[in-house]
Every structure is written in C-alpha cells, then in structure tokens.
Write an enzyme that holds these catalytic residues in place. Structure first.
Site, PDB file in Angstrom:
ATOM      1  CG  ASP A 181     102.875  63.350  -6.626  1.00 14.41           C
ATOM      2  OD1 ASP A 181     102.342  62.205  -6.610  1.00 14.41           O
ATOM      3  OD2 ASP A 181     102.309  64.417  -6.462  1.00 14.41           O
ATOM      4  CG  ASN A 188     104.619  56.839  -9.543  1.00 12.93           C
ATOM      5  OD1 ASN A 188     105.500  57.548 -10.416  1.00 12.93           O
ATOM      6  ND2 ASN A 188     105.250  56.240  -8.608  1.00 12.93           N
ATOM      7  N   GLY A 189     100.419  57.527 -10.336  1.00 14.18           N
ATOM      8  CA  GLY A 189      98.840  57.128 -10.585  1.00 14.18           C
ATOM      9  C   GLY A 189      98.384  57.625 -11.668  1.00 14.18           C
ATOM     10  NE  ARG A 229      96.451  55.350  -7.494  1.00 15.42           N
ATOM     11  CZ  ARG A 229      96.928  56.498  -7.614  1.00 15.42           C
ATOM     12  NH1 ARG A 229      96.306  57.373  -8.278  1.00 15.42           N
ATOM     13  NH2 ARG A 229      97.992  57.131  -6.974  1.00 15.42           N
ATOM     14  CB  SER A 286     104.138  60.042   2.712  1.00  9.79           C
ATOM     15  OG  SER A 286     102.674  59.988   2.544  1.00  9.79           O
ATOM     16  CG  ASN A 318     101.984  57.754   0.337  1.00 12.32           C
ATOM     17  OD1 ASN A 318     102.951  57.945  -0.033  1.00 12.32           O
ATOM     18  ND2 ASN A 318     100.888  58.581  -0.183  1.00 12.32           N
ATOM     19  NE  ARG A 350      98.681  57.220  -2.406  1.00 15.31           N
ATOM     20  CZ  ARG A 350      99.185  57.634  -3.113  1.00 15.31           C
ATOM     21  NH1 ARG A 350      99.743  56.834  -4.355  1.00 15.31           N
ATOM     22  NH2 ARG A 350      99.671  58.933  -3.400  1.00 15.31           N
ATOM     23  NE  ARG A 368     104.352  66.771  -5.080  1.00 21.13           N
ATOM     24  CZ  ARG A 368     103.500  66.505  -4.234  1.00 21.13           C
ATOM     25  NH1 ARG A 368     103.710  67.250  -2.998  1.00 21.13           N
ATOM     26  NH2 ARG A 368     102.754  65.530  -4.251  1.00 21.13           N
ATOM     27  CG  LEU A 401     107.782  71.232   0.962  1.00 18.71           C
ATOM     28  CD1 LEU A 401     108.161  72.087   2.091  1.00 18.71           C
ATOM     29  CD2 LEU A 401     108.865  70.257   0.221  1.00 18.71           C
ATOM     30  CB  SER A 402     103.162  66.142   0.258  1.00 18.10           C
ATOM     31  OG  SER A 402     102.321  66.611  -0.936  1.00 18.10           O
TER      32      SER A 402
HETATM   33  C1  IPE Z   1     104.042  62.621  -1.808  1.00 23.72           C
HETATM   34  O1  IPE Z   1     102.791  62.277  -2.709  1.00 23.72           O
HETATM   35  C2  IPE Z   1     104.502  61.403  -1.206  1.00 23.72           C
HETATM   36  C3  IPE Z   1     105.336  60.484  -2.173  1.00 23.72           C
HETATM   37  C4  IPE Z   1     105.618  60.861  -3.368  1.00 23.72           C
HETATM   38  C5  IPE Z   1     105.751  59.351  -1.877  1.00 23.72           C
HETATM   39  P1  IPE Z   1     101.410  62.184  -2.389  1.00 23.72           P
HETATM   40  O2  IPE Z   1     100.866  61.734  -3.851  1.00 23.72           O
HETATM   41  O3  IPE Z   1     101.112  61.123  -1.529  1.00 23.72           O
HETATM   42  O4  IPE Z   1     101.078  63.726  -1.874  1.00 23.72           O
HETATM   43  P2  IPE Z   1      99.629  64.496  -2.050  1.00 23.72           P
HETATM   44  O5  IPE Z   1      98.600  63.569  -1.455  1.00 23.72           O
HETATM   45  O6  IPE Z   1      99.455  64.743  -3.426  1.00 23.72           O
HETATM   46  O7  IPE Z   1      99.830  65.765  -1.146  1.00 23.72           O
HETATM   47  C1  IPE Z   2     103.779  59.016  -6.086  1.00 29.03           C
HETATM   48  O1  IPE Z   2     102.828  58.886  -6.949  1.00 29.03           O
HETATM   49  C2  IPE Z   2     103.959  57.629  -5.409  1.00 29.03           C
HETATM   50  C3  IPE Z   2     103.414  57.579  -3.964  1.00 29.03           C
HETATM   51  C4  IPE Z   2     102.876  58.365  -3.418  1.00 29.03           C
HETATM   52  C5  IPE Z   2     103.527  56.329  -3.302  1.00 29.03           C
HETATM   53  P1  IPE Z   2     101.133  58.860  -6.728  1.00 29.03           P
HETATM   54  O2  IPE Z   2     100.760  57.561  -6.632  1.00 29.03           O
HETATM   55  O3  IPE Z   2     101.017  59.549  -5.681  1.00 29.03           O
HETATM   56  O4  IPE Z   2     100.640  59.517  -8.253  1.00 29.03           O
HETATM   57  P2  IPE Z   2      99.565  60.457  -8.339  1.00 29.03           P
HETATM   58  O5  IPE Z   2      99.672  61.481  -7.595  1.00 29.03           O
HETATM   59  O6  IPE Z   2      98.157  59.724  -7.672  1.00 29.03           O
HETATM   60  O7  IPE Z   2      99.301  60.784  -9.803  1.00 29.03           O
HETATM   61 MG    MG Z   3     100.603  61.632  -5.776  1.00 35.37          MG
END
Ligand code: IPE
Ligand code: IPE
Ligand code: MG
Length: 250
Positions: free
Chosen positions: A26, A28-29, A39, A71, A74, A77, A196, A203-204
């Site tokens: 988690d 990356n964005g 992102r 997930s 996801n 998005r 994490r 835990l998402s």
């Molecule tokens: C959990 O991260 C899923 C992955 C890392 C693939 P999310 O960014 O989707 O989770 P939330 O929205 O913060 O709970």
């Molecule tokens: C995790 O990074 C990757 C996936 C959930 C696919 P995020 O894309 O959730 O990054 P943040 O949490 O928005 O920084």
């Molecule tokens: Mg995230």
C-alpha cells in the site's frame, strides 16, 4: 533454497526469516502524488519494489511470499488506474513466463479470476503450469488479484455446501484443517508475519481466515520506498514478539 538458519540481513546480522510473509503493498498513489506524478507512476514503482522484495525473500530463505496486488474493492477506482495496474501485472507475468523456471520461482494466484481479462487469465494459467513443474520446496509468490478475504471465505463455503448437497460431504466433518483446504491458500501454512506499509492500520479484507495468529507489522514507509532493510526490520520485530497462541509461557 537458501539455508533458512544461516542467512544474514543487509547489516550482516544473522536472520531467521519466517516461512511465510504476507504484505499489503500500500501507498503507491500517495508516493506518486508526493512527487507530482500520476497515481499510475506509483503503481509502476510499486511493481519494481515487488520484484526486489520477492527476490530478497527468496534469497534469505522465506518459502512463501503473499502479496495483496488488487482487492475486490479496488474496482471502485478509475478505469485508467485499474487498467494501469492490470497492464503492470501483465508485464510482470510475461517476464515471469521467461524467468521463473530458471530462477526457481513458483507463482500462484489467490482471488476470483472470473472477472479478470482473458489475456491476463491465460498468462496466469501459463505461470500456474510452469509452477507445477517446479519443486514443491522452491520459493513461491502468491499474488492476490481480485482478492477479498470475505469473498474467499464465501467461495469456500459455497463449494463445501454444494458438496454437502451432493452427498459428498457431511457438515459435521468440517473442521479447521478441512476448511483450510477450500481456501485459495490450500496447502500453504498461515503467514507468521503480515506487513502493511503506508501508515494504515487495517487489514482491508486481506487474509481474514489465515491471519488468526499472524504477527502484524505496520510502518509509515510507502510501498515504493520499502526495501530490503525495511524487511529486515519487520523480521527483527517479528522475532521480538512473544507468540503464545493462547497458552501460558512457563
Ligand atoms: C489494500 O489497499 C489493497 C491493496 C494493497 C491491493 P487499499 O488502498 O485498497 O485499502 P484501503 O482503501 O486503504 O482500505
Ligand atoms: C496500493 O497502493 C495499490 C493498490 C491498492 C492497487 P494505493 O494505490 O492504495 O496507494 P494509496 O493508498 O492511495 O497511497
Ligand atoms: Mg491504498
């Protein structure tokens, strides 16, 4: 496979890695946004971190690395972001098809693959077949794609219920060990350590069944910045835990 008891960490200290490590990749964005990048650039950097950490896990003698890549939630998005993540996965699988045999890396997928694009599904099938040819003791990476812990439990329950309805199973015979065999993680020990990054303390929907006695490690580092030394720190923290499993230490 590296000798699990004689590996050293990046600082030269002896390391006893857990057999199974799971990571919620988690942040990356946020990593990209902090740099004024889209992102999707964060996902690209995150994919590089995955390659690096998987190689490190293999080298230090971890047997299973399970990563949360996408997930069941996801899909909320943008189409562009989902497309970019799927594109990166496709690129990784194309590479893996060429290298996993030589590198002794087995790849498995956890999650419901039905809504995944046929091209990506075909590649996953190919890596699955290559994995079948590799030795069971070889390092294994499990990629959680369209994965949700609740969805995994529901799919397992549906399958067991159908077998009961068909007279193949009886509800009374279901126990912990049998239920585990209906999960995507069948045959794989539960993760001793779940990591994490990115500062989120939840835990998402990750490995809800398997995490019953896992140790959790949270760090503020964003996934693209996570490196070997961070993993060493997580393993060191894991070793400092007192795992009692409900018992009492003498
Ligand atoms: C959990 O991260 C899923 C992955 C890392 C693939 P999310 O960014 O989707 O989770 P939330 O929205 O913060 O709970
Ligand atoms: C995790 O990074 C990757 C996936 C959930 C696919 P995020 O894309 O959730 O990054 P943040 O949490 O928005 O920084
Ligand atoms: Mg995230």
């Amino acid at each position: 496979m590296a000798d699990r008891l004689k590996t050293n960490d990046t600082a030269g200290r002896e390391l006893h890695p857990p057999r199974h490590i799971a990571i919620i990749m988690d942040g990356n964005g946020r990593w990209a946004t902090l740099r004024g990048l889209p992102r999707t650039a964060g996902h690209k950097a995150g994919a590089e971190t995955f390659r690096r950490i998987a190689t490190y896990c293999k080298n230090i003698g971890v047997q299973y690395l399970t990563v949360y890549a996408f997930s069941t939630e996801n899909w909320k998005r943008s189409e562009e972001e989902v497309g970019a993540i799927m594109g990166l996965l496709k690129r990784y699988l194309l590479e893996a098809v060429d290298t996993m045999e030589k590198d002794h890396i087995r790849l498995r997928f956890f999650g419901d693959m039905t809504p995944i694009a046929p091209e990506l599904r075909a590649l996953a099938h190919q890596t699955d077949e290559i994995s079948d040819q590799l030795a069971p003791g070889d390092f294994q990476a499990n990629i959680c794609l369209n994965y949700g812990g609740r969805d995994e439990i529901l799919r397992a329950v549906r399958k067991f219920a159908a077998e009961c309805a068909a007279g193949e199973k009886r509800p009374e015979e279901l126990d912990d060990a049998m239920f585990s065999m209906y999960m995507d993680s069948r045959g794989i020990p539960d993760p001793e350590l779940i990591i994490r990054p990115s500062g989120e303390l939840r835990l998402s929907n990750f490995l809800l069944w398997q995490c019953a006695y896992s140790e959790f490690y949270f760090t503020d580092v964003l996934w693209p910045d996570f490196d070997e030394a961070e993993l060493d720190q997580a393993i060191a923290a894991y070793h400092a835990r007192d795992r009692r499993f409900g018992g009492v230490k003498k």
